[in-house]
Motif scaffolding. Structure first.
Motif, PDB file in Angstrom:
ATOM      1  N   GLN A   1      -1.742   0.695  -6.643  1.00 20.42           N
ATOM      2  CA  GLN A   1      -1.454  -0.704  -6.334  1.00 20.42           C
ATOM      3  C   GLN A   1      -1.734  -1.614  -7.527  1.00 20.42           C
TER       4      GLN A   1
ATOM      5  N   GLY B   1       1.902 -11.393  -0.892  1.00 20.30           N
ATOM      6  CA  GLY B   1       2.079 -10.265   0.028  1.00 20.30           C
ATOM      7  C   GLY B   1       0.953  -9.253  -0.055  1.00 20.30           C
TER       8      GLY B   1
ATOM      9  N   VAL C   1      -1.689  -5.150  -4.061  1.00 20.54           N
ATOM     10  CA  VAL C   1      -0.414  -5.030  -3.345  1.00 20.54           C
ATOM     11  C   VAL C   1       0.336  -3.823  -3.936  1.00 20.54           C
ATOM     12  N   PRO C   2       0.986  -3.008  -3.090  1.00 26.29           N
ATOM     13  CA  PRO C   2       1.809  -1.939  -3.645  1.00 26.29           C
ATOM     14  C   PRO C   2       2.872  -2.569  -4.550  1.00 26.29           C
TER      15      PRO C   2
ATOM     16  N   THR D   1       5.820  -2.024  -5.372  1.00 24.15           N
ATOM     17  CA  THR D   1       7.194  -2.190  -4.873  1.00 24.15           C
ATOM     18  C   THR D   1       7.297  -3.285  -3.817  1.00 24.15           C
ATOM     19  N   GLU D   2       6.139  -3.768  -3.330  1.00 32.23           N
ATOM     20  CA  GLU D   2       6.174  -4.758  -2.245  1.00 32.23           C
ATOM     21  C   GLU D   2       5.837  -6.177  -2.690  1.00 32.23           C
TER      22      GLU D   2
ATOM     23  N   ARG E   1       1.382 -10.307   4.240  1.00 24.58           N
ATOM     24  CA  ARG E   1       1.380  -8.845   4.108  1.00 24.58           C
ATOM     25  C   ARG E   1       2.592  -8.237   4.836  1.00 24.58           C
ATOM     26  N   ALA E   2       2.840  -8.729   6.053  1.00 28.55           N
ATOM     27  CA  ALA E   2       3.946  -8.173   6.845  1.00 28.55           C
ATOM     28  C   ALA E   2       5.297  -8.482   6.194  1.00 28.55           C
TER      29      ALA E   2
ATOM     30  N   ALA F   1       5.900  -8.833   3.119  1.00 28.61           N
ATOM     31  CA  ALA F   1       6.030  -7.979   1.935  1.00 28.61           C
ATOM     32  C   ALA F   1       6.293  -6.534   2.341  1.00 28.61           C
ATOM     33  N   GLN F   2       5.489  -6.054   3.266  1.00 30.02           N
ATOM     34  CA  GLN F   2       5.589  -4.645   3.658  1.00 30.02           C
ATOM     35  C   GLN F   2       6.953  -4.325   4.257  1.00 30.02           C
ATOM     36  N   GLN F   3       7.477  -5.247   5.046  1.00 33.03           N
ATOM     37  CA  GLN F   3       8.786  -5.013   5.685  1.00 33.03           C
ATOM     38  C   GLN F   3       9.941  -5.428   4.777  1.00 33.03           C
ATOM     39  N   GLY F   4       9.625  -5.843   3.557  1.00 31.65           N
ATOM     40  CA  GLY F   4      10.678  -6.199   2.606  1.00 31.65           C
ATOM     41  C   GLY F   4      11.533  -7.372   3.081  1.00 31.65           C
TER      42      GLY F   4
END
Ligand code: ADP
Ligand code: MG
Length: 336
Positions: free
Chosen positions: A49, A90, A151-152, A154-155, A209-210, A212-215
């Motif tokens: 991350q 995110g 944060v990952p 990619t997110e 966070r959501a 970002a995670q869900q793109g």
């Protein structure tokens, strides 16, 4: 604060006594290898991350007045405004660092309340206090907080990802904090709801966070300086324009009622700062996912406009139906 004995003055306790006192109250997460008490903190970062870091200053009589806030709320707000920056990328928050310049007239109980507010706010976010710095200030109370999160890669959601045709959304309601401040400045007492919104903002960590995670979000920012100013940052970084429908801007009943009586103060909702809601762009086909997220989090997510090409600038349809160009200006510390 029950496990610790009360103290009277900072002079009695001294710098190291004070640090010990904060250390006893702070709980450290399992990611902390070495926390308060050494020359540096050492922490583990989740594998793969990106490290997110942000800092915010809160200066007495610039950002807050001690006569308008209780110290517990000030502690919570000092943490919340930093956590909000992690939400806007995110990310998840992990560690905070607390620098304080303390005026000598500050009573021990006030400091205890401040620390407890700070620690309660970061505990709610699942983060730990891992260090800071403590010194005397000759006049005002100074608070400098650094937050780290991750944060990952990619997110991560930055300010530069908005593209033409996307929808613009905002969480919660706007103008509550600015209305509370306006009333305080006029020596009026804001309602409990408005006071809470001003003195105890909620960092929208789960939402950020959501998204970002869900793109879902292509660009995002937290609204600290006002809707137009913060939208301006997204537009500039993304090299796009936007169109906002003022009718769609979500307002609390308190702000709605107030503006009904004082339409001349409508700038509160466009240029008023410190709501710490999230403003984000998203492709229009994600509307269903956004509605679902709103239900899950029990937080209004409202579409207020559309991203346009850069040459369109920023336009707004006012309540009376008139459309006009606006400048993306909000609060500027160095301008009167
Ligand atoms: P140094 O002199 O090496 O900077 P300090 O004596 O200032 O160290 O601080 C000792 C320890 O206490 C460090 O781990 C520091 O991060 C921590 N610390 C100092 N002030 C605070 C504070 N207000 N809140 C949390 N930790 C603090
Ligand atoms: Mg130090």
């Amino acid at each position: 604060m029950s496990e610790t004995t009360p103290f009277k003055s900072l002079a009695e306790l001294g710098e190291f006594g004070l640090i010990e006192r904060i250390k006893r109250l702070a709980h450290q997460g399992s990611d902390v290898v070495c926390g308060i008490g050494d020359d540096c903190a050492a922490v583990n970062l989740p594998a793969g991350q990106l490290l997110l870091t942000s800092k915010d200053l809160l200066i007495e009589d610039v950002h807050f007045r001690r006569c308008w806030t209780d110290m517990y709320s000030l502690g919570r707000k000092s943490a919340a405004v930093n956590l909000s920056d992690i939400a806007a990328m995110g990310g998840a928050a992990h560690q905070l660092y607390l620098g304080v310049g303390l005026p000598t007239d500050l009573a021990g109980i006030e400091l205890d309340n401040f620390s407890q507010g700070f620690l309660d706010e970061i505990q709610q976010a699942g983060a730990s206090l891992c260090g800071g710095d403590t010194c005397r200030s000759n006049q005002s109370l100074l608070i400098s907080v650094t937050v780290q999160g991750s944060v990952p890669a990619t997110e991560m959601v930055c300010r530069d990802g908005a593209t033409q045709g996307e929808a613009l959304y905002v969480s919660g309601t706007l103008g509550d904090s600015a209305l509370a401040l306006t009333l305080l400045q006029r020596e009026q007492i804001p309602s409990d709801f408005l006071s809470q919104r001003h003195h105890r903002p909620t960092p929208r960590l789960a939402l950020g966070r959501a998204l970002a995670q869900q793109g879902i979000a292509s660009s995002m920012i937290d609204i600290s300086d006002g809707l137009l100013a913060d939208l301006g940052h997204i537009l500039k970084k993304s090299a796009v324009g936007a169109h906002i429908d003022q009718q769609q801007i979500p307002l609390s009943p308190e702000v709605r009622d107030y503006l009904h009586l004082h339409p001349e103060d409508e700038a509160l909702i466009l240029r008023g700062g410190e709501d710490y809601e999230l403003l984000f762009s998203a492709p229009t086909q994600r509307a269903g996912d956004i509605d679902q997220l709103s239900t899950q989090l029990n937080l209004p997510l409202t579409r207020i406009g559309t991203i346009l090409s850069a040459d369109k600038g920023l336009t707004i349809v006012e309540l009376n139906g008139n459309e006009h160009q606006v400048s993306a200006e909000g609060f500027n510390h160095f301008k009167h």
